[in-house]
Design a protein around this motif. Structure first.
Motif, short mmCIF file in Angstrom:
data_model
loop_
_atom_site.label_atom_id
_atom_site.label_comp_id
_atom_site.label_asym_id
_atom_site.label_seq_id
_atom_site.Cartn_x
_atom_site.Cartn_y
_atom_site.Cartn_z
N THR A 40 49.67 -21.02 -38.76
CA THR A 40 49.93 -19.71 -39.26
C THR A 40 49.00 -19.40 -40.31
OG1 THR A 40 51.24 -20.55 -41.26
CG2 THR A 40 52.43 -20.03 -39.33
N SER A 41 48.85 -18.18 -40.61
CA SER A 41 47.84 -17.46 -41.41
C SER A 41 48.02 -17.72 -43.00
CB SER A 41 47.60 -15.95 -41.13
OG SER A 41 48.72 -15.22 -41.36
N GLY A 42 49.11 -18.08 -43.40
CA GLY A 42 49.26 -18.15 -44.84
C GLY A 42 50.86 -18.93 -45.26
N ILE A 163 43.56 -10.48 -46.58
CA ILE A 163 42.72 -11.44 -46.43
C ILE A 163 43.43 -12.86 -46.96
CG2 ILE A 163 40.37 -12.84 -47.01
CD1 ILE A 163 39.23 -9.86 -47.51
N VAL A 164 43.40 -13.87 -46.06
CA VAL A 164 44.25 -15.07 -46.49
C VAL A 164 42.80 -15.99 -47.04
CG1 VAL A 164 45.02 -17.17 -45.83
CG2 VAL A 164 45.79 -15.21 -44.76
N GLU A 165 42.95 -16.33 -48.49
CA GLU A 165 41.76 -17.04 -48.88
C GLU A 165 41.77 -18.50 -48.72
OE1 GLU A 165 42.39 -16.10 -53.04
OE2 GLU A 165 41.39 -14.14 -52.91
N PRO A 166 40.73 -19.42 -48.78
CA PRO A 166 40.80 -20.74 -48.19
C PRO A 166 41.97 -21.50 -49.20
CG PRO A 166 38.81 -20.01 -48.74
CD PRO A 166 39.63 -18.94 -49.20
N SER A 167 42.52 -20.96 -50.35
CA SER A 167 43.74 -21.58 -50.91
C SER A 167 45.08 -21.60 -50.30
CB SER A 167 43.72 -21.11 -52.39
OG SER A 167 44.21 -19.72 -52.31
N GLY A 168 45.22 -20.26 -49.44
CA GLY A 168 46.24 -20.13 -48.59
C GLY A 168 47.04 -18.96 -48.99
N GLN A 169 46.52 -18.44 -50.31
CA GLN A 169 47.31 -17.23 -50.74
C GLN A 169 46.37 -15.93 -50.06
OE1 GLN A 169 49.68 -17.09 -53.26
NE2 GLN A 169 49.65 -19.40 -52.91
N ILE A 170 47.37 -14.85 -50.07
CA ILE A 170 47.13 -13.65 -49.10
C ILE A 170 46.68 -12.64 -50.29
CG2 ILE A 170 47.88 -11.79 -47.73
CD1 ILE A 170 49.62 -13.73 -46.33
#
Length: 199
Positions: A40-42, A163-170
């Motif tokens: 999933t994206s986030g 954008i989904v950041e590398p941390s997983g937060q959108i």
């Protein structure tokens, strides 16, 4: 003092996690593990909160975010450090004495099933640690005037990127472009799409 505050925060998150019935802890953890496996994206804590409320659990959104953040960091750290399920449980018990046996058993089972996939995905992500575009919205507008110029009459395009950041937060990014800038942007996107089709 900071260590005591950190310990209090961990214990508060553990209390909230242990208050969940095992099937809801499993469902919440699987939502997070699905993201960590790249499926999933986030991680949408609002969706998790809604699922918990539908199951009859009264918990505020901030507490759900705390649970989500704690589990996300726990699973990510376990993957990074190549922990087995037993090592994960051992580390959790070292961090807090508030864990219930049922919660630890649930997390042990889930990590046994998904840990290898999370580790593999983390290796891939470490090579590609950039944000991922998940949505783009645009609208055309007309600047009629400004505080420095009475009559502009110039069109512009307003873009909103999710954008989904590398941390997983959108996160969302908004910006405006002139029509020539937008046309150049569109041309570059078409070129990227053509190149990606050849890969």
């Amino acid at each position: 003092m900071p260590a005591a505050e950190e310990s209090h925060g961990i214990n508060r998150a553990v209390d909230k996690i242990c208050s969940l019935p095992p099937y809801l802890l499993t469902e919440t953890s699987q939502h997070i593990l699905t993201y960590l496996q790249g499926q999933t994206s986030g991680v949408d804590s609002a969706e998790i909160a809604l699922r918990l409320q539908r199951a009859g659990v009264t918990i505020d959104h901030e507490a759900v975010q705390g649970i989500t953040r704690f589990l996300l960091l726990t699973f990510r750290s376990a993957g990074k450090n190549n922990f087995s399920a037993d090592e994960l449980v051992s580390k959790l018990e070292e961090g807090s004495n508030k864990w219930s046996k049922a919660s630890l058993q649930t997390l042990h089972t889930l990590w046994s099933e998904h840990g290898a996939s999370v580790r593999a995905q983390q290796e891939v992500q470490s090579m590609l640690s950039i944000g991922q575009l998940v949505d783009m919205q645009w609208k055309l507008g007309m600047a009629v005037s400004s505080d420095t110029c009475r009559s502009l009459n110039s069109p512009y395009v307003s873009l909103l990127l999710k954008i989904v950041e590398p941390s997983g937060q959108i996160c969302q990014r908004a910006f405006e472009m002139t029509i020539p800038q937008f046309q150049n942007f569109h041309k570059q996107f078409k070129e990227m799409a053509a190149i990606m089709e050849t890969v």
